[in-house]
Motif scaffolding. Sequence first.
Motif, mmCIF file in Angstrom:
data_model
loop_
_atom_site.group_PDB
_atom_site.id
_atom_site.type_symbol
_atom_site.label_atom_id
_atom_site.label_comp_id
_atom_site.label_asym_id
_atom_site.label_seq_id
_atom_site.Cartn_x
_atom_site.Cartn_y
_atom_site.Cartn_z
ATOM 1 N N UNK A 194 -57.814 15.239 37.286
ATOM 2 C CA UNK A 194 -57.793 15.227 38.816
ATOM 3 C C UNK A 194 -57.436 13.653 39.177
ATOM 4 N N UNK A 195 -57.644 12.882 38.210
ATOM 5 C CA UNK A 195 -56.909 11.400 38.881
ATOM 6 C C UNK A 195 -58.210 10.948 40.152
ATOM 7 N N UNK A 196 -59.432 11.354 39.938
ATOM 8 C CA UNK A 196 -60.456 11.246 40.855
ATOM 9 C C UNK A 196 -60.405 9.495 40.954
ATOM 10 N N UNK A 199 -56.390 4.792 41.594
ATOM 11 C CA UNK A 199 -55.445 4.326 43.019
ATOM 12 C C UNK A 199 -53.952 4.258 42.038
ATOM 13 N N UNK A 200 -54.155 4.135 40.949
ATOM 14 C CA UNK A 200 -52.627 3.840 40.187
ATOM 15 C C UNK A 200 -51.833 5.285 40.392
ATOM 16 N N UNK A 229 -53.540 15.437 39.029
ATOM 17 C CA UNK A 229 -52.931 14.694 39.833
ATOM 18 C C UNK A 229 -51.573 14.032 39.709
ATOM 19 N N UNK A 230 -50.628 14.110 40.462
ATOM 20 C CA UNK A 230 -49.462 13.242 39.925
ATOM 21 C C UNK A 230 -48.353 13.032 41.151
ATOM 22 N N UNK A 231 -47.648 12.093 41.183
ATOM 23 C CA UNK A 231 -47.010 11.415 42.293
ATOM 24 C C UNK A 231 -46.014 12.595 42.825
ATOM 25 N N UNK A 232 -45.500 13.689 41.889
ATOM 26 C CA UNK A 232 -44.773 14.671 42.344
ATOM 27 C C UNK A 232 -45.572 15.780 43.201
ATOM 28 N N UNK A 233 -46.712 15.701 43.169
ATOM 29 C CA UNK A 233 -47.769 16.926 43.562
ATOM 30 C C UNK A 233 -47.600 18.111 42.807
ATOM 31 N N UNK A 234 -48.693 18.484 42.293
ATOM 32 C CA UNK A 234 -48.517 19.879 41.520
ATOM 33 C C UNK A 234 -48.403 21.188 42.549
ATOM 34 N N UNK A 235 -48.973 20.764 43.623
ATOM 35 C CA UNK A 235 -48.836 21.757 44.686
ATOM 36 C C UNK A 235 -47.510 21.988 45.196
ATOM 37 N N UNK A 236 -46.997 20.846 45.346
ATOM 38 C CA UNK A 236 -45.641 20.950 45.898
ATOM 39 C C UNK A 236 -44.548 21.477 45.276
ATOM 40 N N UNK A 237 -44.981 21.094 43.971
ATOM 41 C CA UNK A 237 -43.702 21.555 42.832
ATOM 42 C C UNK A 237 -44.070 23.010 42.461
#
Length: 492
Positions: A194-196, A199-200, A229-237
């Motif tokens: 989840x990248x809790x 900040x990276x 969690x990822x910069x592309x957004x798993x929910x967006x993608x």
Amino acid sequence: MLCPQSNNESSAPSPAVWSESGETIMSNNKLRVEKIGGTTMSRFGEVLQNVILKDKNDIYNRIYVVSAYAGITNELLEHKKTGQPGIYQTFVQNKAYEPAMLNLQHKLCKLNHSFQDIGLDIDKADEFICDRIAFSVNILKSMDNVLGSGYVNKTEVLLAARELLASIGEMHSAFNSANILQNLGYNATFVDLSGWQDRKERTIDERIKYTFENLDPAKTICVATGYTKGTEGIMREFDRGYSEVTFSKIAVQLKAAEAVIHKEYHLCSGDPLIMGEENVHPVCNTNFDVADQLADVGMEAIHPKASKPLEIAGIAIRVMNAFDPSHSGTLMTKDYICPISKTEVITGSQNVTCVEIHDTKMVGEVGFDLRIMKVLEKHRVSYINKATNANTIDIVIYDKDCSDSLLGDLRQQFERVTAQEVAIVCAIGSNIAKPGILAKATKALADANINILTVSQTSRQTNMQFTVHRDHFVLAQRALHEALCSNDPESC
Ligand SMILES: Nc1ncnc2c1ncn2[C@@H]1O[C@H](COP(=O)(O)OP(=O)(O)O)[C@@H](O)[C@H]1O
Ligand SMILES: N[C@@H](CC(=O)OP(=O)(O)O)C(=O)O
């Protein structure tokens, strides 16, 4: 239920080796990545016995990717099927999300108590989830303030809130599962994707790589959050069903020998809820094309965006019923073709609309269809089925996509556009190229006094699709199953 045990052992690739850059460069012939769905997770005591600890001498080399317990993501976001608003919608509408979060916390702690008997450390589990919820409420408050300032892009902030809320369900179930295993004396690790508080910025693939670099699944049972969690957004993608995307990405990166999905049902010759469990049989082998056909009408044995990378990587998927551990499940491979020509699965959807576009200028006009497609593209609508003749094109789409504005745009351009709520029923198989099989299907529907509205099959011959009146949804599937699937359950 009849359980035909066919030859569905998948051939395992060779062992995993990590390169200096951390890439796996060869397949791991032992590693299995296994996804456990939400309804199944709620019966974790049985999952322990039937899946994780089934063979006590063979418990490692497994990465379990878990979904939130049944109904939790629905509460966090919105109901997947009915769309009933959850906490995310409360936040979007600027309503009181804090009491809703406290309500959820209460519910999750209550859930924790239901796992006490199977070894969950209640104090640790409650502390974990309460901390995370408290911190999430703080982040939501900050987002609320930033939104109120009017300086930021609202869509981006709401998407971030959706990501944050979604992650809570899988943090909870993954933490609990690892904790239970540890308390039972096993070496288990809570793999928090989840990248809790990280900040990276990392993409989903980078986070998976970074997280697994220092883990050895041969020595510890890995329980990973289905949310990454990822910069592309798993929910967006990908949005709902995202656990399967995490599962697929882990399996591909770590070059798993097999990717296993544990569900509460077998993938069967028909919907057990419609045909009755005793009348259907599990499908032993099938291919990715069949999986895509099922997903197209909403029966997601696997999320299509998750199956494609596995198909390309040549990793077989096994769909198993977590509550029937002696059955080897359905093995999906790229090249499987049923040795005999037969229908493997009957399925369908009753949440579809047939949009009929009738225009006397259609006949012979090159590219007429393109104009319809442009309207669909504008409204971001994907169609399930299309049937055409000289002056009419029928397009079957999901009810939720059939908006007044879509129909309005079509009506502006074409002579007559009507929409009718219907049902679609499908007879699917990796090898249904047999003279008479379509005749048998249509006869079964005719004998049941069902009028077929549209019919379609491509020359690849994997899916016969019939549009029928919605009232005929159940009857049509039963008739097709009886005629096409009930006589040869042993033959796969
Ligand atoms: N051929 C089939 N085999 C098994 N389940 C089927 C079939 N056709 C339809 N279903 C229905 O699909 C549901 C599971 O589909 P899935 O997309 O995995 O749902 P969920 O979102 O609940 O996990 C089951 O509830 C079952 O009733
Ligand atoms: N819990 C998430 C992710 C998921 O994939 O769940 P499930 O495996 O229960 O469909 C959702 O409902 O979207």
